[in-house]
Motif scaffolding. Structure first.
Motif, PDB file in Angstrom:
ATOM      1  N   LYS A 217       0.832  -1.210   0.000  1.00 55.63           N
ATOM      2  CA  LYS A 217       0.000   0.000   0.000  1.00 55.63           C
ATOM      3  C   LYS A 217       0.865   1.258   0.000  1.00 55.63           C
ATOM      4  CE  LYS A 217      -3.890   2.119   2.447  1.00 55.63           C
ATOM      5  NZ  LYS A 217      -4.859   1.950   3.575  1.00 55.63           N
TER       6      LYS A 217
ATOM      7  N   GLN B 248       3.918   1.480  -1.233  1.00 56.29           N
ATOM      8  CA  GLN B 248       4.586   1.590  -2.536  1.00 56.29           C
ATOM      9  C   GLN B 248       3.661   2.192  -3.582  1.00 56.29           C
ATOM     10  OE1 GLN B 248       7.950   0.794  -3.518  1.00 56.29           O
ATOM     11  NE2 GLN B 248       8.005   1.103  -1.288  1.00 56.29           N
ATOM     12  N   LYS B 249       2.380   1.891  -3.484  1.00 57.60           N
ATOM     13  CA  LYS B 249       1.440   2.452  -4.456  1.00 57.60           C
ATOM     14  C   LYS B 249       1.380   3.968  -4.341  1.00 57.60           C
ATOM     15  CE  LYS B 249      -1.619  -1.553  -4.853  1.00 57.60           C
ATOM     16  NZ  LYS B 249      -3.000  -2.075  -4.629  1.00 57.60           N
ATOM     17  N   LYS B 250       1.608   4.511  -3.151  1.00 50.64           N
ATOM     18  CA  LYS B 250       1.611   5.972  -2.970  1.00 50.64           C
ATOM     19  C   LYS B 250       3.024   6.543  -2.956  1.00 50.64           C
ATOM     20  CE  LYS B 250      -1.289   7.983  -0.237  1.00 50.64           C
ATOM     21  NZ  LYS B 250      -2.083   8.443   0.927  1.00 50.64           N
TER      22      LYS B 250
END
Length: 411
Positions: free
Chosen positions: A274, A276-278
């Motif tokens: 999560k 890494q997605k941001k």
């Protein structure tokens, strides 16, 4: 035989023995005095020079034995005790002594019986008052004034103390039951409120999907929304179940010796994707020897608490920022800090964020999905480890974002 009756008989027997012993000592002393006086009279009768004999008597020289005294007095007609004035005085003194002893013992016995009757009457009154008090407790009157029940110098009214304690205990239990009832009612209300929004959203999606005029793209879009709502609802239900089980005691933390570093690492791994997605970096600052630190912990639930803290940090932080985990060994506890560079928390909400279902009013908070149970559950879990969780207000004044502080004792 009742205990009170046995005690009364024992007191009477002891009183009789003491009275008899004292009376016997007095009678023996009177008899010795009588014999000495008779011996003095006998010596005076035999003496050629009475004045010289009186002088010798005063010096207590030359006492006669009892048989000699009886023979001398018998020659002069004093064969019986009543024949002499000294004997009559002796018998009279013995009578007074015996009569006084009997009167004294009868008085003592009367006092004993009076005390027994008074004590019995007091016990009956106390038993009646105790029964009345229990009856009032049964009727709901838990606060009773028991001071009037005590005598000014009474110190053995333990039954009254126990009754007072019983009333307080029953009142406490009733208050606790009322509190639990209210908490259950509040929990049901909160759960209903939390479920209302996602259920309404699901219902809307289903109603739209029933429309046969939808294009494939529109149908696909609403199916995607439906899937998202189902996932959110599943997460909410799971969180609610955990809270309910935690508060009702169905979840019991089992603290065993374990490595805290492994728990922290597992929590980081669970939120890594999560983050890494941001494009949010998760950094950890800790001493090397922390890797081998052993603490009493429940690895599953403590990991769940740390995941909730890290998930909040990632959720409310802008892309490209950093979430920092600091761990330091203190004198008697381990201190864990989780700091983000997000929207922060207003000072007046420092304690509210740990309440069940609380969510801030800021638009940045409202636009994110959430149920307001993560920090509450984290607090309950950490308290179950005999630890604390709070916000570091000093750091939050100087730096942007939030700083959560977890303290877990070594023992």
């Amino acid at each position: 035989m009742k205990k009170e009756t046995r005690r009364c008989i024992t007191e009477l027997v002891l009183g009789f023995l003491v009275t008899a012993a004292v009376t016997a000592m007095i009678l023996f002393w009177q008899y010795e005095t009588y014999q000495e006086n008779l011996a003095s009279r006998a010596r005076l009768l035999l003496a050629e020079n009475p004045a010289e004999e009186v002088f010798q008597i005063l010096k207590e020289d030359g006492d006669l034995n009892t048989e000699e005294v009886q023979d001398i007095l018998g020659d002069y007609g004093y064969e019986h005790v009543r024949d002499s004035l000294e004997g009559q005085r002796f018998l009279r003194n013995c009578g007074w002594t015996a009569g006084g002893a009997v009167a004294l013992y009868l008085g003592y016995a009367a006092v004993v019986f009076y005390e027994k009757h008074r004590h019995k009457k007091e016990m009956e009154e106390q038993s009646k008052k105790a029964a009345d008090g229990i009856a009032r407790i049964r009727e709901g009157d838990y606060r009773q004034d028991l001071m009037d029940w005590y005598e000014e110098e009474e110190s053995e009214d333990r039954i009254l103390d126990e009754l007072d304690s019983l009333g307080n205990y029953v009142e406490m239990m009733e208050a606790q039951a009322q509190q639990e009832k209210q908490e259950t009612k509040t929990l049901v209300t909160d759960i209903s409120h939390q479920l209302k929004t996602p259920v309404a959203a699901l219902n809307s999606c289903f109603e739209v999907l029933k429309n046969e005029d939808l294009t494939k793209d529109e149908r696909r879009e609403f199916e995607g929304r439906l899937e998202e709502q189902m996932q959110s609802l599943g997460q909410l239900v799971e969180a609610l179940v955990n809270i309910s089980r935690m508060e009702t005691g169905m979840i019991e933390l089992k603290l065993t010796e374990g490595r805290i570093f492994d728990v922290i690492l597992e929590a980081v791994n669970r939120v890594w994707v999560k983050a890494q997605k941001k494009e949010i970096e998760i950094e950890m600052e800790a001493e090397d020897k922390l890797e081998d630190l052993i603490l009493p912990l429940d690895s599953k639930w403590l990991c769940e608490a740390l995941i909730n803290l890290l998930d909040n940090a990632v959720k409310y932080s802008p892309p490209g920022t950093t979430v920092t985990i600091r761990a330091a060994r203190m004198a008697s506890f381990l201190r864990i800090e989780i700091q983000d560079q997000g929207i922060g928390i207003a000072r007046e909400n420092y304690h509210k964020v740990f309440q069940r279902f609380y969510r801030g009013d800021e638009k940045e908070v409202q636009k994110e999905e959430g149920s307001g149970v993560g920090l509450y559950l984290a607090r309950k879990i950490i308290e179950g480890h005999h630890g604390t969780i709070s916000l570091d207000g000093k750091k939050m004044k100087k730096e942007k974002g939030s700083v959560f502080v977890v303290q877990i004792p070594y023992r």
